[in-house]
Motif scaffolding. Structure first.
Motif, PDB file in Angstrom:
ATOM      1  N   VAL A  94       0.846  -1.195   0.000  1.00 26.37           N
ATOM      2  CA  VAL A  94       0.000   0.000   0.000  1.00 26.37           C
ATOM      3  C   VAL A  94       0.878   1.241   0.000  1.00 26.37           C
ATOM      4  N   ARG A  95       1.924   1.240   0.826  1.00 24.66           N
ATOM      5  CA  ARG A  95       2.837   2.379   0.894  1.00 24.66           C
ATOM      6  C   ARG A  95       3.456   2.669  -0.480  1.00 24.66           C
ATOM      7  N   ASP A 136      -5.982   5.593  -8.437  1.00 23.34           N
ATOM      8  CA  ASP A 136      -6.607   5.934  -7.159  1.00 23.34           C
ATOM      9  C   ASP A 136      -7.495   4.800  -6.668  1.00 23.34           C
ATOM     10  N   LEU A 145      -5.289   2.033  -5.334  1.00 26.70           N
ATOM     11  CA  LEU A 145      -4.793   2.364  -4.009  1.00 26.70           C
ATOM     12  C   LEU A 145      -5.899   2.189  -2.982  1.00 26.70           C
ATOM     13  N   ARG A 146      -7.111   2.599  -3.323  1.00 28.97           N
ATOM     14  CA  ARG A 146      -8.238   2.414  -2.408  1.00 28.97           C
ATOM     15  C   ARG A 146      -8.448   0.934  -2.153  1.00 28.97           C
ATOM     16  N   ASP A 152      -5.938  -0.104   0.219  1.00 27.75           N
ATOM     17  CA  ASP A 152      -6.301   0.336   1.562  1.00 27.75           C
ATOM     18  C   ASP A 152      -7.275  -0.647   2.194  1.00 27.75           C
ATOM     19  N   TRP A 153      -8.291  -1.050   1.416  1.00 29.75           N
ATOM     20  CA  TRP A 153      -9.274  -2.005   1.935  1.00 29.75           C
ATOM     21  C   TRP A 153      -8.618  -3.350   2.204  1.00 29.75           C
ATOM     22  N   PHE A 193      -5.900   5.896   9.360  1.00 30.44           N
ATOM     23  CA  PHE A 193      -5.264   5.841   8.040  1.00 30.44           C
ATOM     24  C   PHE A 193      -6.290   6.034   6.927  1.00 30.44           C
ATOM     25  N   ILE A 194      -7.436   5.394   7.074  1.00 32.06           N
ATOM     26  CA  ILE A 194      -8.484   5.548   6.053  1.00 32.06           C
ATOM     27  C   ILE A 194      -8.930   7.007   5.990  1.00 32.06           C
ATOM     28  N   PRO A 233      -5.376   9.039   4.236  1.00 26.48           N
ATOM     29  CA  PRO A 233      -4.524   8.155   3.435  1.00 26.48           C
ATOM     30  C   PRO A 233      -3.179   8.812   3.138  1.00 26.48           C
ATOM     31  N   GLY A 234      -2.180   8.006   3.112  1.00 23.16           N
ATOM     32  CA  GLY A 234      -0.852   8.515   2.818  1.00 23.16           C
ATOM     33  C   GLY A 234       0.009   8.669   4.056  1.00 23.16           C
ATOM     34  N   PHE A 276       1.286   6.805   6.814  1.00 27.98           N
ATOM     35  CA  PHE A 276       1.422   5.408   7.235  1.00 27.98           C
ATOM     36  C   PHE A 276       2.015   5.256   8.632  1.00 27.98           C
TER      37      PHE A 276
END
Length: 177
Positions: free
Chosen positions: A42-43, A58, A61-62, A65-66, A129-130, A133-134, A136
């Motif tokens: 994710v990072r 995007d 990345l989402r 995140d999930w 984080f959600i 985002p970004g 970490f």
């Protein structure tokens, strides 16, 4: 193993049961590595090379995140279930079979509570984080803390319980095969 008198387990002399604890703990270690790997993916914004465009990136990345959240949540459930089983069934059985393990089992139970708190912290950091985002740092710190608390716990558990589990099994009246 039933002692034939309806009163519970006797020594089983089954090294496989001690080995089972090591296998389960190895799985927990590997799953912790998976959580760390997912965070790193994710990072880095790992994405499917066949997809292009900022909007799709995007979405990927989402999705990551999930995936990170799902991975951490699943891991937390597995660790909590494992510790719950130990606290509710395995430890009382071992304490009854071998009262000299009292201090070891108390320490392991206390560590379970600490680890549970770290898992809750990880969940809180994932929510943060959600929302942002970004960043970490909170998730990374919580995962590092989980490793710092869980890994020594697993090592101590193996050092102290493999032999008693090999003697007494996991549960009273356990059938050895």
């Amino acid at each position: 193993m039933n002692d034939g008198q309806g009163g519970g387990a006797g020594p089983s002399s089954s090294p496989a049961l001690g080995d089972r604890l090591v296998e389960v703990n190895h799985h927990l270690r590997m799953e912790l590595e998976t959580v760390r790997t997912v965070l790193e993916q994710v990072r880095q914004g790992v994405e499917d090379a066949s997809l292009a465009g900022d909007a799709i990136n995007d979405l990927i990345l989402r999705e990551n995140d999930w995936r990170l959240g799902a991975c951490c949540a699943t891991y937390a459930r597995v660790v909590s279930a494992h510790h719950g089983l130990e606290d509710d069934s395995v430890f009382p059985h071992l304490l009854h079979a071998e009262p000299g393990l009292s201090d070891v089992l108390d320490r392991l139970t206390d560590e379970h509570h600490v680890i549970h708190g770290v898992l809750q912290l990880l969940d809180e950091r994932l929510v943060e984080f959600i929302a942002a985002p970004g960043d970490f740092s909170g998730v990374q710190d919580a995962i590092n803390l989980l490793g710092d608390t869980l890994l020594p716990h697993l090592e101590y558990e193996e050092e102290q319980l493999v032999e008693p589990l090999s003697r007494w099994g996991f549960y009273p009246d356990q059938v050895m095969g």
